[in-house]
Design a protein around this motif. Structure first.
Motif, PDB file in Angstrom:
ATOM      1  N   ALA A   1      25.097  30.675 136.687  1.00  0.00           N
ATOM      2  CA  ALA A   1      25.000  30.821 135.221  1.00  0.00           C
ATOM      3  C   ALA A   1      26.059  31.590 134.403  1.00  0.00           C
ATOM      4  CB  ALA A   1      23.604  31.489 134.959  1.00  0.00           C
ATOM      5  N   ALA A   2      26.166  32.631 134.878  1.00  0.00           N
ATOM      6  CA  ALA A   2      27.264  33.680 134.296  1.00  0.00           C
ATOM      7  C   ALA A   2      28.575  32.733 134.345  1.00  0.00           C
ATOM      8  CB  ALA A   2      27.379  35.068 135.048  1.00  0.00           C
ATOM      9  N   THR A   3      29.084  31.967 135.068  1.00  0.00           N
ATOM     10  CA  THR A   3      30.304  31.438 135.272  1.00  0.00           C
ATOM     11  C   THR A   3      30.187  30.140 134.376  1.00  0.00           C
ATOM     12  OG1 THR A   3      30.874  32.580 137.349  1.00  0.00           O
ATOM     13  CG2 THR A   3      32.102  30.531 136.651  1.00  0.00           C
ATOM     14  N   HIS A   4      29.329  29.419 134.511  1.00  0.00           N
ATOM     15  CA  HIS A   4      29.380  27.973 134.165  1.00  0.00           C
ATOM     16  C   HIS A   4      28.542  27.634 132.925  1.00  0.00           C
ATOM     17  CE1 HIS A   4      31.847  26.925 137.597  1.00  0.00           C
ATOM     18  NE2 HIS A   4      30.999  27.288 138.357  1.00  0.00           N
ATOM     19  N   ALA A   5      27.658  28.688 132.624  1.00  0.00           N
ATOM     20  CA  ALA A   5      26.671  28.183 131.489  1.00  0.00           C
ATOM     21  C   ALA A   5      27.562  28.734 130.237  1.00  0.00           C
ATOM     22  CB  ALA A   5      25.160  28.670 131.697  1.00  0.00           C
ATOM     23  N   THR A   6      28.410  28.192 129.777  1.00  0.00           N
ATOM     24  CA  THR A   6      29.430  28.663 128.827  1.00  0.00           C
ATOM     25  C   THR A   6      28.935  28.296 127.240  1.00  0.00           C
ATOM     26  OG1 THR A   6      30.748  26.762 128.760  1.00  0.00           O
ATOM     27  CG2 THR A   6      31.369  28.543 130.276  1.00  0.00           C
ATOM     28  N   ASP A   7      29.424  28.862 126.249  1.00  0.00           N
ATOM     29  CA  ASP A   7      29.213  28.606 125.201  1.00  0.00           C
ATOM     30  C   ASP A   7      29.550  27.211 124.695  1.00  0.00           C
ATOM     31  OD1 ASP A   7      28.181  31.268 124.581  1.00  0.00           O
ATOM     32  OD2 ASP A   7      30.044  31.913 123.766  1.00  0.00           O
ATOM     33  N   ASN A   8      30.769  26.629 125.276  1.00  0.00           N
ATOM     34  CA  ASN A   8      31.251  25.554 124.963  1.00  0.00           C
ATOM     35  C   ASN A   8      30.199  24.428 125.419  1.00  0.00           C
ATOM     36  OD1 ASN A   8      32.738  22.854 126.515  1.00  0.00           O
ATOM     37  ND2 ASN A   8      33.787  23.438 124.561  1.00  0.00           N
ATOM     38  N   ARG A   9      29.493  24.939 126.743  1.00  0.00           N
ATOM     39  CA  ARG A   9      28.578  23.702 126.986  1.00  0.00           C
ATOM     40  C   ARG A   9      27.383  23.621 126.374  1.00  0.00           C
ATOM     41  NH1 ARG A   9      31.131  24.930 132.652  1.00  0.00           N
ATOM     42  NH2 ARG A   9      32.255  22.906 133.148  1.00  0.00           N
ATOM     43  N   PHE A  10      26.698  24.859 126.043  1.00  0.00           N
ATOM     44  CA  PHE A  10      25.862  24.932 125.200  1.00  0.00           C
ATOM     45  C   PHE A  10      26.059  24.246 124.003  1.00  0.00           C
ATOM     46  CE2 PHE A  10      24.263  28.639 127.738  1.00  0.00           C
ATOM     47  CZ  PHE A  10      22.974  28.325 127.960  1.00  0.00           C
TER      48      PHE A  10
ATOM     49  N   VAL B   1      22.516  21.461 130.348  1.00  0.00           N
ATOM     50  CA  VAL B   1      23.487  22.439 130.686  1.00  0.00           C
ATOM     51  C   VAL B   1      23.721  22.265 132.236  1.00  0.00           C
ATOM     52  CG1 VAL B   1      24.323  24.837 131.029  1.00  0.00           C
ATOM     53  CG2 VAL B   1      23.410  23.901 128.790  1.00  0.00           C
ATOM     54  N   VAL B   2      22.408  22.424 133.012  1.00  0.00           N
ATOM     55  CA  VAL B   2      22.438  22.109 134.449  1.00  0.00           C
ATOM     56  C   VAL B   2      23.095  20.875 134.994  1.00  0.00           C
ATOM     57  CG1 VAL B   2      20.972  21.923 136.387  1.00  0.00           C
ATOM     58  CG2 VAL B   2      20.592  23.479 134.632  1.00  0.00           C
ATOM     59  N   GLU B   3      22.894  19.666 134.188  1.00  0.00           N
ATOM     60  CA  GLU B   3      23.538  18.641 134.534  1.00  0.00           C
ATOM     61  C   GLU B   3      25.161  18.520 134.238  1.00  0.00           C
ATOM     62  OE1 GLU B   3      21.811  15.519 131.996  1.00  0.00           O
ATOM     63  OE2 GLU B   3      19.709  15.482 133.255  1.00  0.00           O
ATOM     64  N   LEU B   4      25.558  19.136 133.208  1.00  0.00           N
ATOM     65  CA  LEU B   4      26.834  19.259 132.676  1.00  0.00           C
ATOM     66  C   LEU B   4      27.546  20.307 133.803  1.00  0.00           C
ATOM     67  CD1 LEU B   4      27.446  19.818 129.178  1.00  0.00           C
ATOM     68  CD2 LEU B   4      27.444  17.680 130.331  1.00  0.00           C
ATOM     69  N   ILE B   5      26.814  21.312 134.610  1.00  0.00           N
ATOM     70  CA  ILE B   5      27.470  21.956 135.549  1.00  0.00           C
ATOM     71  C   ILE B   5      27.589  21.174 136.970  1.00  0.00           C
ATOM     72  CG2 ILE B   5      27.044  23.962 137.080  1.00  0.00           C
ATOM     73  CD1 ILE B   5      25.793  25.314 134.504  1.00  0.00           C
ATOM     74  N   ALA B   6      26.649  20.380 137.005  1.00  0.00           N
ATOM     75  CA  ALA B   6      26.647  19.620 138.251  1.00  0.00           C
ATOM     76  C   ALA B   6      27.710  18.607 138.126  1.00  0.00           C
ATOM     77  CB  ALA B   6      25.287  18.754 138.628  1.00  0.00           C
ATOM     78  N   ARG B   7      28.170  17.968 136.809  1.00  0.00           N
ATOM     79  CA  ARG B   7      28.929  17.001 136.693  1.00  0.00           C
ATOM     80  C   ARG B   7      30.545  17.562 136.576  1.00  0.00           C
ATOM     81  NH1 ARG B   7      31.502  14.368 131.191  1.00  0.00           N
ATOM     82  NH2 ARG B   7      32.436  12.464 132.230  1.00  0.00           N
ATOM     83  N   GLU B   8      30.653  18.845 136.035  1.00  0.00           N
ATOM     84  CA  GLU B   8      31.930  19.189 135.737  1.00  0.00           C
ATOM     85  C   GLU B   8      32.360  20.353 136.464  1.00  0.00           C
ATOM     86  OE1 GLU B   8      31.097  18.135 130.899  1.00  0.00           O
ATOM     87  OE2 GLU B   8      31.623  20.249 131.496  1.00  0.00           O
TER      88      GLU B   8
ATOM     89  N   ALA C   1      17.742  30.410 135.933  1.00  0.00           N
ATOM     90  CA  ALA C   1      18.728  31.581 135.428  1.00  0.00           C
ATOM     91  C   ALA C   1      19.421  31.389 134.189  1.00  0.00           C
ATOM     92  CB  ALA C   1      19.932  31.808 136.607  1.00  0.00           C
ATOM     93  N   ILE C   2      19.289  30.111 133.883  1.00  0.00           N
ATOM     94  CA  ILE C   2      20.123  29.505 132.586  1.00  0.00           C
ATOM     95  C   ILE C   2      19.131  29.633 131.411  1.00  0.00           C
ATOM     96  CG2 ILE C   2      21.221  27.352 131.349  1.00  0.00           C
ATOM     97  CD1 ILE C   2      22.478  26.812 133.872  1.00  0.00           C
TER      98      ILE C   2
END
Length: 294
Positions: free
Chosen positions: A223-232, A255-262, A282-283
């Motif tokens: 969450a800290a690394t990949h749940a970024t402002d850009n993705r939100f 956002v979880v889906e974007l983390i899985a994809r990207e 966590a997100i």
């Protein structure tokens, strides 16, 4: 559903006399997962990967859900019905684009790109100039591109068209730059209009080194690394454009889906893969903070 066509290595030991004849199309090989679908008479789209079909949306892996949603949103059912005699005998093939070692420009790369169209014995239309044979077949690359455009979807990009096979040396061929990243393509698909096809892969050592970005399976670290402002911001903007509710749950799921994809994070399957429910937990608080600040 019809199986994916075999795609042998052009540089392998097997002779490919049926491929290196006539004129060739060279298409960018996109690093992702094969995704196929067809439409039922009711208009429902049914999806599968190269090995299985999905009973419902929940069965679709997280990394592929953006591609499934993308196709469902853009598929023009009326245009498709008017173009074919039997919609159920047409199968569409493509690639669900997600991180498998190649880091693309995810903002630009569509979640799905079409590669092939199969039309069965009744899938073609007598109204067009290219009615299918009784046995059915995969359409030539130029025809497949036009079909995808006609139903509202894009297809993989052509690097070169109508290359004379006599002038093409697969052993000396250099992989060009990708249209979707600052770097070389993952490979090239070589096709002719008679149905022959094969692939030339880029240097896998370089691709594997790029894909070995260390990632934790700890949900807080993810969450800290990949749940970024850009993705939100991207998720909220997309939900707004679609007229869907911008809720904490919806934003968190996307956002979880974007983390899985990207990203290199892998979900499910044991080992060092991440637990999607724990990552979501966590997100979700981050999503609340973002939405409260709007």
């Amino acid at each position: 559903m019809r199986s994916f066509p075999h795609l042998p290595d052009v540089r392998g030991s097997q002779p490919l006399d049926d491929l290196l004849t006539g004129h060739l199309w060279l298409l960018e090989l996109i690093d992702g997962t094969g995704l196929r679908f067809r439409m039922d008479e009711s208009g429902l789209l049914r999806f599968g990967d190269s090995e299985t079909t999905y009973a419902d949306a929940e069965a679709v892996p997280l990394a592929l859900r953006p591609a499934v949603r993308y196709v469902r949103d853009r598929f023009d059912r009326e245009a498709f019905r008017s173009a074919v005699d039997d919609p159920e005998e047409v199968v569409f093939f493509g690639v669900a684009t997600h991180h498998r070692g190649t880091d693309y420009d995810w903002d630009r790369l569509p979640p799905f790109l079409g590669t092939d169209v199969w039309t069965g014995s009744r899938g073609g239309s007598d109204r067009g100039a290219n009615a299918e044979s009784k046995a059915g077949s995969f359409r030539p690359p130029d025809a497949a591109t036009a079909i995808f455009e006609g139903i509202g979807l894009g297809s993989v990009n052509a690097i070169e068209r109508e290359v004379n096979a006599r002038d093409f040396d697969p052993e000396a061929y250099e992989i060009p730059g990708s249209a979707w990243r600052d770097g070389p393509a993952a490979g090239v698909v070589v096709r002719n209009k008679r149905g022959g096809r094969g692939k030339i892969l880029a240097d896998r050592a370089a691709a594997e080194a790029e894909g070995k970005t260390l990632t934790s399976d700890d949900p807080e670290a993810i969450a800290a690394t990949h749940a970024t402002d850009n993705r939100f911001e991207r998720v909220i903007g997309d939900l707004d454009r679609r007229g869907e509710g911008v809720t904490v749950d919806a934003v968190t799921d996307r956002v979880v889906e974007l983390i899985a994809r990207e990203t290199p994070v892998r979900f499910g399957g044991g080992g060092t893969s991440a637990d999607p429910d724990r990552v979501r937990a966590a997100i979700i608080e981050r999503a609340r903070v973002v939405l409260d600040g709007r």
